[in-house]
Design an enzyme around this catalytic site. Structure first.
Site, PDB file in Angstrom:
ATOM      1  N   TYR A 126       0.812  -1.211   0.000  1.00 54.29           N
ATOM      2  CA  TYR A 126       0.000   0.000   0.000  1.00 54.29           C
ATOM      3  C   TYR A 126       0.853   1.273   0.000  1.00 54.29           C
ATOM      4  O   TYR A 126       0.327   2.370   0.007  1.00 54.29           O
ATOM      5  CB  TYR A 126      -0.944   0.015   1.208  1.00 54.29           C
ATOM      6  CG  TYR A 126      -2.195  -0.798   0.994  1.00 54.29           C
ATOM      7  CD1 TYR A 126      -2.111  -2.105   0.550  1.00 54.29           C
ATOM      8  CD2 TYR A 126      -3.446  -0.257   1.241  1.00 54.29           C
ATOM      9  CE1 TYR A 126      -3.249  -2.863   0.360  1.00 54.29           C
ATOM     10  CE2 TYR A 126      -4.589  -1.018   1.049  1.00 54.29           C
ATOM     11  CZ  TYR A 126      -4.488  -2.317   0.608  1.00 54.29           C
ATOM     12  OH  TYR A 126      -5.618  -3.057   0.421  1.00 54.29           O
ATOM     13  N   LYS A 173       4.198 -14.304   5.154  1.00 58.39           N
ATOM     14  CA  LYS A 173       4.439 -15.122   3.949  1.00 58.39           C
ATOM     15  C   LYS A 173       5.949 -15.199   3.714  1.00 58.39           C
ATOM     16  O   LYS A 173       6.444 -14.824   2.644  1.00 58.39           O
ATOM     17  CB  LYS A 173       3.751 -14.480   2.729  1.00 58.39           C
ATOM     18  CG  LYS A 173       2.245 -14.555   2.723  1.00 58.39           C
ATOM     19  CD  LYS A 173       1.708 -15.948   2.438  1.00 58.39           C
ATOM     20  CE  LYS A 173       1.864 -16.349   0.994  1.00 58.39           C
ATOM     21  NZ  LYS A 173       1.316 -17.719   0.763  1.00 58.39           N
ATOM     22  N   ASP A 215     -12.526 -22.630  12.109  1.00 61.10           N
ATOM     23  CA  ASP A 215     -12.821 -22.406  13.529  1.00 61.10           C
ATOM     24  C   ASP A 215     -12.318 -21.017  13.936  1.00 61.10           C
ATOM     25  O   ASP A 215     -11.119 -20.829  14.194  1.00 61.10           O
ATOM     26  CB  ASP A 215     -12.108 -23.492  14.371  1.00 61.10           C
ATOM     27  CG  ASP A 215     -12.266 -23.232  15.857  1.00 61.10           C
ATOM     28  OD1 ASP A 215     -13.072 -22.356  16.246  1.00 61.10           O
ATOM     29  OD2 ASP A 215     -11.567 -23.913  16.639  1.00 61.10           O
ATOM     30  N   ASP A 230      -5.869  -6.097   5.247  1.00 64.76           N
ATOM     31  CA  ASP A 230      -7.073  -5.661   4.535  1.00 64.76           C
ATOM     32  C   ASP A 230      -7.921  -6.881   4.163  1.00 64.76           C
ATOM     33  O   ASP A 230      -9.130  -6.921   4.383  1.00 64.76           O
ATOM     34  CB  ASP A 230      -6.643  -4.884   3.278  1.00 64.76           C
ATOM     35  CG  ASP A 230      -7.804  -4.180   2.623  1.00 64.76           C
ATOM     36  OD1 ASP A 230      -8.808  -3.913   3.304  1.00 64.76           O
ATOM     37  OD2 ASP A 230      -7.716  -3.897   1.412  1.00 64.76           O
TER      38      ASP A 230
END
Ligand code: ATP
Length: 334
Positions: A126, A173, A215, A230
């Site tokens: 962003y 990641k 869950d 986001d």
């Protein structure tokens, strides 16, 4: 004591849900909030030729607290995203989104969801550094700094400690972006050392998404980067019944801007049928931020009462009430 707060009604459904929020907050505070109305977004662009007028920024800086409806960034205004610009201009580095089940709501698949999304708000993809390298090839830069990473992680840990929460998930990641995501995780490891009493798990972002779908109680406070935050926010909104119910706050060192997770909802704007609860719960967070816990409790109690009764609900919750009708029910409950 009167409390000045900047109010930006916003675009699309913004003016409708903002009017509802003001009516409910005025009722809960006996009119002690002094609303300092300012423009931003497409409405500001039409009226002043500017998307973020200086008066608006000065008002937020002066009052330190603002609440805003969603803003639209008109094509051709020369801006990428007015919402991102406000966060960057005021260095509102922490995006806080508590996601909780509300009572009596039959459209949500799960009960007792109680999650908090803590999203880095100023960098990552962003940061908006995009350019065309050669025709047909576009490069987008993902910016990750140790300073911003440590700051958001520390915010998340301090929030968890203050709210009596015991478990933190740092989502990442690192497998595909070892440098940028690695720096984020490494920063989180350093900050976690300052909180040895807190359980912290480092989990791949995609695993977090699947865990929550299976869950929602599998995580508690989730700290993550800007884009992932986001995406996860909307997933979490879906877990509790939709965007009409989830509040949020953008918080910096000295300033806080409260806003619902949802956008301008152009498909229903101007029809008087938008659900104002997400912005009203954002106002509950705002009232707690300024120390008005009694008024915040009254707002929360009214939302829970109206949801429990289930007779005056907007269309997104399976009802037929208008924004004005649910607003009257909420004010009456207070
Ligand atoms: P934007 O570009 O401003 O993000 P959008 O349409 O892409 O707008 P949202 O505004 O978040 O995204 O809307 C997504 C969907 O959720 C739309 O169908 C919209 O009508 C619905 N929605 C969002 N907020 C509300 C609300 N407060 N009440 C009822 N429905 C809502």
């Amino acid at each position: 004591m009167q409390i000045p707060i900047t109010l930006i009604p916003g675009d699309g459904i913004g003016p409708e849900v903002s009017a509802a929020m003001v009516a409910v907050v005025d009722e809960a505070t006996d009119g002690r909030i002094v609303w300092d109305r300012q423009l931003a977004g497409a409405t500001a662009f039409e009226e002043t030729g500017e998307l973020l007028p200086l008066d608006t920024v000065e008002s937020i800086v002066r009052n330190r607290v603002a609440i805003k409806g969603p803003l639209q960034t008109p094509v051709g205004s020369g801006w990428r995203s007015i919402n991102v610009a406000i966060r960057q201009e005021l260095d509102l580095y922490a995006c806080l989104r508590p996601v909780q089940s509300l009572p009596g709501h039959s459209l949500s698949r799960y009960e007792n969801v109680d999650l908090v999304v803590v999203r880095e708000n100023t960098e990552g993809l962003y940061a908006g550094r995009e350019h065309e390298v050669v025709p047909g090839v576009v490069e987008a830069l993902k910016i990750v700094s140790r300073k911003a990473s440590e700051r958001i992680v520390r915010f998340g840990f301090e929030y968890a400690r203050n709210e009596g929460r015991k478990k933190i998930t740092v989502a990442h990641k690192t497998a595909v972006m070892p440098q940028s995501e690695g720096l984020f995780v490494d920063s989180a490891v350093r900050v976690a050392d300052e909180f040895p009493f807190m359980q912290v798990d480092f989990v791949k972002f995609d695993n977090v998404v699947m865990d929550l779908a299976l869950d929602p109680s599998s995580h508690d406070v989730i700290i993550l980067g800007n884009l992932d935050g986001d995406l996860l926010s909307d997933l979490c909104a879906g877990l509790v019944g939709g965007l009409g119910l989830v509040p949020g706050a953008n918080i910096g060192e000295t300033t806080a801007v409260f806003e619902a997770v949802h956008g301008t909802a152009p498909d229903i704007a101007g029809q008087g049928i938008a659900n104002p609860i997400a912005l009203i719960l954002s106002a509950e967070m705002m009232l707690r931020y300024v120390g008005e816990h009694g008024a915040a409790d009254r707002v929360r109690g009214a939302v829970e009462q109206v949801m429990t009764e289930g007779t005056v609900l907007t269309g997104d919750l399976g009802g037929t009430a208008t924004t004005a009708e649910i607003t009257r029910a909420l004010a009456a409950a207070i």
